[in-house]
Scaffold this motif. Structure first.
Motif, PDB file in Angstrom:
ATOM      1  N   ASN A  16     -27.261 -25.212   6.974  1.00 55.73           N
ATOM      2  CA  ASN A  16     -28.881 -25.361   6.775  1.00 55.73           C
ATOM      3  C   ASN A  16     -29.571 -23.660   7.673  1.00 55.73           C
ATOM      4  OD1 ASN A  16     -28.319 -28.078   6.924  1.00 55.73           O
ATOM      5  ND2 ASN A  16     -27.780 -28.386   8.692  1.00 55.73           N
ATOM      6  N   GLN A  17     -29.088 -22.881   7.479  1.00 54.34           N
ATOM      7  CA  GLN A  17     -29.679 -21.222   7.996  1.00 54.34           C
ATOM      8  C   GLN A  17     -30.222 -20.868   6.610  1.00 54.34           C
ATOM      9  OE1 GLN A  17     -27.484 -18.512  10.156  1.00 54.34           O
ATOM     10  NE2 GLN A  17     -27.886 -20.006  11.545  1.00 54.34           N
ATOM     11  N   LYS A  18     -31.642 -20.589   6.479  1.00 53.57           N
ATOM     12  CA  LYS A  18     -32.095 -19.308   5.375  1.00 53.57           C
ATOM     13  C   LYS A  18     -31.769 -18.561   5.773  1.00 53.57           C
ATOM     14  CE  LYS A  18     -36.872 -17.748   4.312  1.00 53.57           C
ATOM     15  NZ  LYS A  18     -38.198 -17.463   5.115  1.00 53.57           N
ATOM     16  N   ARG A  19     -30.837 -17.513   6.154  1.00 50.66           N
ATOM     17  CA  ARG A  19     -29.910 -16.176   5.765  1.00 50.66           C
ATOM     18  C   ARG A  19     -28.805 -17.272   6.717  1.00 50.66           C
ATOM     19  NH1 ARG A  19     -33.263 -10.854   5.310  1.00 50.66           N
ATOM     20  NH2 ARG A  19     -34.848 -11.925   3.255  1.00 50.66           N
ATOM     21  N   PRO A  20     -27.699 -17.671   6.489  1.00 47.93           N
ATOM     22  CA  PRO A  20     -26.041 -17.450   6.941  1.00 47.93           C
ATOM     23  C   PRO A  20     -25.603 -16.147   6.963  1.00 47.93           C
ATOM     24  CG  PRO A  20     -26.327 -18.458   4.580  1.00 47.93           C
ATOM     25  CD  PRO A  20     -27.977 -17.807   4.897  1.00 47.93           C
ATOM     26  N   LYS A  21     -25.171 -16.085   8.394  1.00 45.86           N
ATOM     27  CA  LYS A  21     -24.552 -14.928   7.880  1.00 45.86           C
ATOM     28  C   LYS A  21     -23.168 -14.726   6.936  1.00 45.86           C
ATOM     29  CE  LYS A  21     -24.302 -15.652  13.139  1.00 45.86           C
ATOM     30  NZ  LYS A  21     -23.623 -15.315  14.275  1.00 45.86           N
ATOM     31  N   THR A  22     -22.299 -14.115   7.434  1.00 42.78           N
ATOM     32  CA  THR A  22     -21.397 -13.524   6.046  1.00 42.78           C
ATOM     33  C   THR A  22     -19.740 -14.339   6.485  1.00 42.78           C
ATOM     34  OG1 THR A  22     -21.832 -11.128   5.609  1.00 42.78           O
ATOM     35  CG2 THR A  22     -20.045 -11.857   4.809  1.00 42.78           C
ATOM     36  N   ARG A  23     -19.487 -14.171   8.266  1.00 44.08           N
ATOM     37  CA  ARG A  23     -18.478 -14.433   8.401  1.00 44.08           C
ATOM     38  C   ARG A  23     -19.112 -14.832  10.210  1.00 44.08           C
ATOM     39  NH1 ARG A  23     -16.735  -9.575   6.866  1.00 44.08           N
ATOM     40  NH2 ARG A  23     -15.412 -10.408   5.401  1.00 44.08           N
ATOM     41  N   TYR A  24     -18.396 -16.776   9.711  1.00 44.14           N
ATOM     42  CA  TYR A  24     -18.707 -17.231  11.395  1.00 44.14           C
ATOM     43  C   TYR A  24     -17.189 -16.610  12.011  1.00 44.14           C
ATOM     44  CZ  TYR A  24     -23.255 -18.628  10.141  1.00 44.14           C
ATOM     45  OH  TYR A  24     -24.115 -18.832   9.640  1.00 44.14           O
ATOM     46  N   VAL A  25     -17.158 -16.733  13.258  1.00 42.75           N
ATOM     47  CA  VAL A  25     -16.528 -16.452  14.133  1.00 42.75           C
ATOM     48  C   VAL A  25     -15.670 -17.740  14.966  1.00 42.75           C
ATOM     49  CG1 VAL A  25     -14.848 -15.249  15.944  1.00 42.75           C
ATOM     50  CG2 VAL A  25     -16.472 -14.157  14.376  1.00 42.75           C
ATOM     51  N   ILE A  26     -14.590 -18.431  13.976  1.00 39.42           N
ATOM     52  CA  ILE A  26     -14.512 -19.954  14.948  1.00 39.42           C
ATOM     53  C   ILE A  26     -12.802 -20.106  14.379  1.00 39.42           C
ATOM     54  CG2 ILE A  26     -15.048 -22.268  13.840  1.00 39.42           C
ATOM     55  CD1 ILE A  26     -16.781 -22.070  11.736  1.00 39.42           C
ATOM     56  N   GLY A  27     -12.458 -21.421  15.544  1.00 43.57           N
ATOM     57  CA  GLY A  27     -11.049 -21.013  16.435  1.00 43.57           C
ATOM     58  C   GLY A  27     -10.270 -20.000  16.758  1.00 43.57           C
ATOM     59  N   PHE A  28      -9.008 -20.594  17.523  1.00 47.43           N
ATOM     60  CA  PHE A  28      -8.221 -19.590  17.830  1.00 47.43           C
ATOM     61  C   PHE A  28      -7.931 -18.593  16.797  1.00 47.43           C
ATOM     62  CE2 PHE A  28      -3.634 -18.089  19.157  1.00 47.43           C
ATOM     63  CZ  PHE A  28      -4.016 -18.016  20.049  1.00 47.43           C
ATOM     64  N   GLY A  29      -7.675 -16.947  16.885  1.00 46.76           N
ATOM     65  CA  GLY A  29      -6.894 -16.252  16.713  1.00 46.76           C
ATOM     66  C   GLY A  29      -8.182 -15.032  16.084  1.00 46.76           C
ATOM     67  N   ALA A  30      -9.667 -15.924  15.975  1.00 41.19           N
ATOM     68  CA  ALA A  30     -10.210 -15.339  14.774  1.00 41.19           C
ATOM     69  C   ALA A  30     -11.049 -13.982  14.846  1.00 41.19           C
ATOM     70  CB  ALA A  30     -11.545 -16.499  14.884  1.00 41.19           C
ATOM     71  N   LYS A  31     -11.679 -13.365  16.286  1.00 41.12           N
ATOM     72  CA  LYS A  31     -11.675 -12.255  16.377  1.00 41.12           C
ATOM     73  C   LYS A  31     -10.932 -11.300  16.852  1.00 41.12           C
ATOM     74  CE  LYS A  31     -15.596 -14.066  19.777  1.00 41.12           C
ATOM     75  NZ  LYS A  31     -16.203 -14.084  20.827  1.00 41.12           N
ATOM     76  N   PRO A  32      -9.586 -11.484  17.029  1.00 39.99           N
ATOM     77  CA  PRO A  32      -8.700 -10.833  16.891  1.00 39.99           C
ATOM     78  C   PRO A  32      -8.332 -10.490  15.541  1.00 39.99           C
ATOM     79  CG  PRO A  32      -7.793 -12.322  18.224  1.00 39.99           C
ATOM     80  CD  PRO A  32      -8.794 -12.447  17.668  1.00 39.99           C
ATOM     81  N   LEU A  33      -8.147 -11.275  14.212  1.00 38.10           N
ATOM     82  CA  LEU A  33      -7.789 -11.027  12.496  1.00 38.10           C
ATOM     83  C   LEU A  33      -9.470 -10.033  12.299  1.00 38.10           C
ATOM     84  CD1 LEU A  33      -7.062 -14.416  11.200  1.00 38.10           C
ATOM     85  CD2 LEU A  33      -5.912 -12.355  11.635  1.00 38.10           C
ATOM     86  N   ILE A  34     -10.605 -10.214  12.715  1.00 42.48           N
ATOM     87  CA  ILE A  34     -11.606  -9.499  12.669  1.00 42.48           C
ATOM     88  C   ILE A  34     -11.545  -8.654  12.413  1.00 42.48           C
ATOM     89  CG2 ILE A  34     -14.549  -9.306  12.706  1.00 42.48           C
ATOM     90  CD1 ILE A  34     -14.730 -12.432  12.375  1.00 42.48           C
ATOM     91  N   PHE A  35     -11.203  -8.378  14.529  1.00 42.89           N
ATOM     92  CA  PHE A  35     -11.081  -6.519  14.158  1.00 42.89           C
ATOM     93  C   PHE A  35     -10.338  -5.732  13.570  1.00 42.89           C
ATOM     94  CE2 PHE A  35      -8.326  -3.821  17.261  1.00 42.89           C
ATOM     95  CZ  PHE A  35      -9.101  -3.249  17.894  1.00 42.89           C
ATOM     96  N   LEU A  36      -8.749  -6.742  12.839  1.00 37.15           N
ATOM     97  CA  LEU A  36      -7.909  -6.244  12.434  1.00 37.15           C
ATOM     98  C   LEU A  36      -8.760  -5.717  11.268  1.00 37.15           C
ATOM     99  CD1 LEU A  36      -4.791  -7.808  13.168  1.00 37.15           C
ATOM    100  CD2 LEU A  36      -4.787  -5.600  13.168  1.00 37.15           C
TER     101      LEU A  36
END
Length: 53
Positions: A16-36
């Protein structure tokens, strides 16, 4: 694992967003994976993701 309602809420927000993000950080372990992903070369990260399960 993430609660399905949390994932559904993020999908609804992205759709529903006009300009959605490339990635949405959802769930356990998502932030460490994006860091990696930011510190590892693409091929190395892809290999880890393919052999993770």
């Amino acid at each position: 694992m993430s609660d399905p309602s949390v994932v559904a809420k993020a999908i609804d927000k992205a759709v529903n967003q006009k300009r959605p993000k490339t990635r949405y950080v959802i769930g356990f372990g998502a932030k460490p994976l994006i860091f990696l992903h930011s510190i590892l070369p693409a091929r190395c990260f892809d290999w880890i993701m393919m052999h993770a399960s």
